[in-house]
Design a protein around this motif. Structure first.
Motif: not given
Length: 150
Positions: A1-29
């Motif tokens: 899922m995109e957190l940042i999506s900047l594009s003008d058709g020629d140049n593009s910069f995106r930050v995509r969130v892939l998911g939780r790093r360690s679901p269910g592990v309290l300090h990393l959830h």
């Protein structure tokens, strides 16, 4: 899922969130795996990163600064890429993004982009969607002490 999506058709910069790093592990959830994606006619790249709830808060504040016409630096630490965004770069007369991976590859990419009006509001909308998809479920009550939110 995109957190940042900047594009003008020629140049593009995106930050995509892939998911939780360690679901269910309290300090990393509430930590997320993410990636930076940069594309232009000259260069394409992908860089892994992780995000914390404080990074999302800092991104929200950065969007407020961008809306006020100020340049921002997001994720300025030794363990992640430094992301700088200028709402207006005088040399190129457009918005511009600079990504520097000084702690890893030592690569820097500068992307001037002619962004559509309303681009900051679109980034706010993406942030809301990320928070809705992955709400914070852990509370840090004191340094090193975590508990599940009720």
């Amino acid at each position: 899922m995109e957190l940042i999506s900047l594009s003008d058709g020629d140049n593009s910069f995106r930050v995509r969130v892939l998911g939780r790093r360690s679901p269910g592990v309290l300090h990393l959830h509430d930590r997320f795996d993410a990636e930076v994606l940069v594309t232009s006619s000259f260069v394409s790249g992908r860089l892994a990163m992780s995000l914390s709830p404080s990074d999302l808060e800092n991104w929200s504040r950065a969007l407020d600064l961008l809306a006020a016409g100020e340049d921002i630096c997001w994720r300025d630490d030794d363990h992640s890429p430094e992301i700088r965004i200028q709402p207006y770069n005088e040399e190129h007369e457009t918005a511009a993004v600079r990504v520097e991976d000084l702690g890893g590859s030592c690569v820097s990419v500068f992307l001037p982009m002619s962004l559509e009006e309303g681009w900051i509001d679109e980034q706010r909308r993406l942030l809301v969607l990320v928070r809705k998809e992955w709400p914070s479920e852990v509370l840090q009550s004191s340094p090193g002490v975590y508990e599940w939110r009720r």
